[in-house]
Motif scaffolding. Structure first.
Motif, PDB file in Angstrom:
ATOM      1  N   GLY A 268      20.091  28.594  31.388  1.00  0.00           N
ATOM      2  CA  GLY A 268      21.156  28.519  30.393  1.00  0.00           C
ATOM      3  C   GLY A 268      22.099  29.697  30.402  1.00  0.00           C
ATOM      4  N   ALA A 269      22.315  30.318  31.550  1.00  0.00           N
ATOM      5  CA  ALA A 269      23.161  31.517  31.618  1.00  0.00           C
ATOM      6  C   ALA A 269      24.642  31.144  31.593  1.00  0.00           C
ATOM      7  N   VAL A 270      25.442  32.054  31.050  1.00  0.00           N
ATOM      8  CA  VAL A 270      26.897  31.889  30.996  1.00  0.00           C
ATOM      9  C   VAL A 270      27.535  33.211  31.386  1.00  0.00           C
ATOM     10  N   TYR A 271      28.442  33.166  32.369  1.00  0.00           N
ATOM     11  CA  TYR A 271      29.145  34.375  32.791  1.00  0.00           C
ATOM     12  C   TYR A 271      30.618  34.069  33.029  1.00  0.00           C
ATOM     13  N   ASN A 272      31.482  34.941  32.540  1.00  0.00           N
ATOM     14  CA  ASN A 272      32.877  34.907  32.954  1.00  0.00           C
ATOM     15  C   ASN A 272      32.974  35.528  34.339  1.00  0.00           C
ATOM     16  N   LEU A 273      33.770  34.918  35.205  1.00  0.00           N
ATOM     17  CA  LEU A 273      33.848  35.385  36.586  1.00  0.00           C
ATOM     18  C   LEU A 273      35.299  35.369  37.048  1.00  0.00           C
ATOM     19  N   GLY A 274      35.806  36.545  37.337  1.00  0.00           N
ATOM     20  CA  GLY A 274      37.179  36.676  37.819  1.00  0.00           C
ATOM     21  C   GLY A 274      37.351  38.017  38.491  1.00  0.00           C
ATOM     22  N   GLY A 275      38.577  38.330  38.822  1.00  0.00           N
ATOM     23  CA  GLY A 275      38.839  39.589  39.498  1.00  0.00           C
ATOM     24  C   GLY A 275      38.852  40.797  38.585  1.00  0.00           C
ATOM     25  N   GLY A 276      38.904  40.550  37.248  1.00  0.00           N
ATOM     26  CA  GLY A 276      38.961  41.660  36.317  1.00  0.00           C
ATOM     27  C   GLY A 276      40.358  42.254  36.225  1.00  0.00           C
ATOM     28  N   LYS A 277      40.499  43.236  35.371  1.00  0.00           N
ATOM     29  CA  LYS A 277      41.808  43.840  35.129  1.00  0.00           C
ATOM     30  C   LYS A 277      42.428  44.408  36.404  1.00  0.00           C
ATOM     31  N   ALA A 278      41.600  44.996  37.258  1.00  0.00           N
ATOM     32  CA  ALA A 278      42.124  45.619  38.479  1.00  0.00           C
ATOM     33  C   ALA A 278      42.764  44.599  39.417  1.00  0.00           C
ATOM     34  N   ASN A 279      42.341  43.348  39.338  1.00  0.00           N
ATOM     35  CA  ASN A 279      42.880  42.300  40.200  1.00  0.00           C
ATOM     36  C   ASN A 279      43.823  41.369  39.458  1.00  0.00           C
ATOM     37  N   SER A 280      44.401  41.858  38.359  1.00  0.00           N
ATOM     38  CA  SER A 280      45.321  41.025  37.588  1.00  0.00           C
ATOM     39  C   SER A 280      46.748  41.185  38.115  1.00  0.00           C
ATOM     40  N   VAL A 281      47.519  40.104  37.985  1.00  0.00           N
ATOM     41  CA  VAL A 281      48.884  40.107  38.495  1.00  0.00           C
ATOM     42  C   VAL A 281      49.674  39.033  37.759  1.00  0.00           C
ATOM     43  N   SER A 282      50.949  39.282  37.511  1.00  0.00           N
ATOM     44  CA  SER A 282      51.792  38.265  36.879  1.00  0.00           C
ATOM     45  C   SER A 282      52.444  37.412  37.964  1.00  0.00           C
ATOM     46  N   ILE A 283      53.076  36.338  37.538  1.00  0.00           N
ATOM     47  CA  ILE A 283      53.726  35.460  38.522  1.00  0.00           C
ATOM     48  C   ILE A 283      54.907  36.161  39.183  1.00  0.00           C
ATOM     49  N   ILE A 284      55.750  36.835  38.404  1.00  0.00           N
ATOM     50  CA  ILE A 284      56.894  37.474  39.046  1.00  0.00           C
ATOM     51  C   ILE A 284      56.453  38.669  39.894  1.00  0.00           C
ATOM     52  N   GLU A 285      55.369  39.329  39.525  1.00  0.00           N
ATOM     53  CA  GLU A 285      54.805  40.359  40.401  1.00  0.00           C
ATOM     54  C   GLU A 285      54.292  39.731  41.693  1.00  0.00           C
ATOM     55  N   SER A 286      53.686  38.551  41.580  1.00  0.00           N
ATOM     56  CA  SER A 286      53.195  37.842  42.767  1.00  0.00           C
ATOM     57  C   SER A 286      54.340  37.493  43.705  1.00  0.00           C
ATOM     58  N   ILE A 287      55.426  36.983  43.138  1.00  0.00           N
ATOM     59  CA  ILE A 287      56.568  36.603  43.965  1.00  0.00           C
ATOM     60  C   ILE A 287      57.151  37.820  44.676  1.00  0.00           C
ATOM     61  N   ASP A 288      57.231  38.938  43.959  1.00  0.00           N
ATOM     62  CA  ASP A 288      57.761  40.160  44.571  1.00  0.00           C
ATOM     63  C   ASP A 288      56.886  40.612  45.732  1.00  0.00           C
ATOM     64  N   ARG A 289      55.571  40.547  45.569  1.00  0.00           N
ATOM     65  CA  ARG A 289      54.674  40.942  46.656  1.00  0.00           C
ATOM     66  C   ARG A 289      54.818  40.001  47.850  1.00  0.00           C
TER      67      ARG A 289
END
Length: 352
Positions: A268-289
């Motif tokens: 019955g385990a539950v975990y949030n799983l993502g890149g975390g704050k360090a791997n966060s990016v906005s859409i317009i930041e993504s487009i610029d990259r």
């Protein structure tokens, strides 16, 4: 030889799992009937991935069954008697769900129930890994105090400096029908763990990404952005000035989390799983990259209408999983992810 069933095996996480466990010597039976093509058209077609698995893996076996077919699911699990199940099959778009509510619920909720009950009857000791979603929190994260910056929004509440934790409420928010069907599946997976004592886990994913993604306009935005840039397509940003933020986690790091759980499962385990704050990016930041990495200007337009129930900011508080599984870590930074996409995008363009 250990036996595993992977559903959604031609999708991003399913194919990564199938390939990984095949390399580790498991007999992997992959379940995928390419519904992604019917959901998203040719952009979502996963035939190429299925063919790669069949051709490249040593012991991979493909089963093109529909997880909504209870008899077929029961027969498969009874025959294989897996020692682990990785359930990735889903209707994954919250936009599309409103157009196909019965298909969405039957795939996401009923299909999951079919797999759970088949596992309970024929392979009760097998750990059951479910790829849930951060959409189970609905639009609740939008109620957190936010700050606006030049290229992104961000949480402006000390309680969420590391992101959204598992204790965040899933109740009384707008989920989209997709989010609601995934809530039903998520809670059912928990219940089979808590009620029957089975080793089940819900991984509530943020933006799961990687080169194996068949990205489409309505799902898999980072993969689709690179596809749009490579093919000269125009991209539409839906609302929030393009400053909405997501955390990106590479599919290989998701599989690393699966490895950790399989080595030490909990019921019955539950975990949030993502890149975390360090791997966060906005859409317009993504487009610029993307523009910088590919040397091409992606054409895009901004719609003032945001997607219903969409998050303005979401990144994952990984504290609980890191506490329970201290050996796991993020190996692919946000820069690594973008650079991998760019290499593949440029290689495909050169070959065309």
């Amino acid at each position: 030889m250990k036996r595993m069933i992977v559903t959604g095996s031609a999708g991003l996480i399913g194919s990564e799992a199938a390939r990984h466990y095949d390399e580790l010597g498991w007999r992997v039976v992959g379940v995928d009937n390419n519904m992604r093509r019917s959901f998203f058209g040719s952009d979502g077609d996963t035939t190429w991935q299925r063919e790669r698995l069949v051709n490249d893996c040593r012991s991979y076996q493909h089963a093109a069954i529909d997880i909504r077919d209870r008899d077929a699911v029961f027969e498969l699990v009874r025959e294989v008697r897996p020692e682990a199940i990785v359930h990735c099959a889903a209707q994954p778009s919250h936009d599309l769900a409103a157009q196909i509510p019965f298909e969405d619920f039957s795939v996401n909720a009923l299909g999951t129930l079919n797999l759970l009950e088949a596992t309970r009857r024929f392979a009760a000791e097998a750990p059951f890994i479910f790829t849930s979603t951060n959409k189970v929190y609905g639009d609740g994260p939008n109620l957190v105090s936010l700050a606006e910056y030049e290229t992104r929004y961000d949480f402006d509440d000390p309680a969420y400096v590391e992101g959204i934790p598992e204790t965040f409420s899933i109740d009384q928010t707008k989920h989209s029908l997709f989010g609601a069907s995934k809530v039903a599946a998520d809670v059912m997976v928990q219940e089979f763990g808590r009620y029957f004592g089975m080793n089940t886990v819900c991984f509530r994913g943020g933006c799961l990404t990687g080169a194996g993604h068949s990205g489409a306009q309505l799902h898999g935005y980072l993969s689709y952005l690179f596809k749009a840039a490579a093919e000269g397509r125009s991209y539409t940003i839906f609302g929030y000035k393009g400053k909405q933020v997501r955390d990106q986690i590479h599919s290989r790091d998701v599989i690393g989390a699966f490895d950790a759980y399989l080595a030490e499962p909990r019921p019955g385990a539950v975990y949030n799983l993502g890149g975390g704050k360090a791997n966060s990016v906005s859409i317009i930041e993504s487009i610029d990259r993307i523009n910088q990495l590919t040397g091409r200007e992606l054409s895009w337009e901004l719609s003032e209408t945001n997607r219903i129930g969409d998050h303005i900011v979401y990144y994952t508080d990984l504290s609980r999983f890191r506490k329970d599984y201290p050996g796991w870590r993020i190996t692919m930074s946000i820069d690594d992810i973008f650079e991998e996409f760019a290499r593949i995008s440029l290689a495909a363009r050169s070959a065309a």
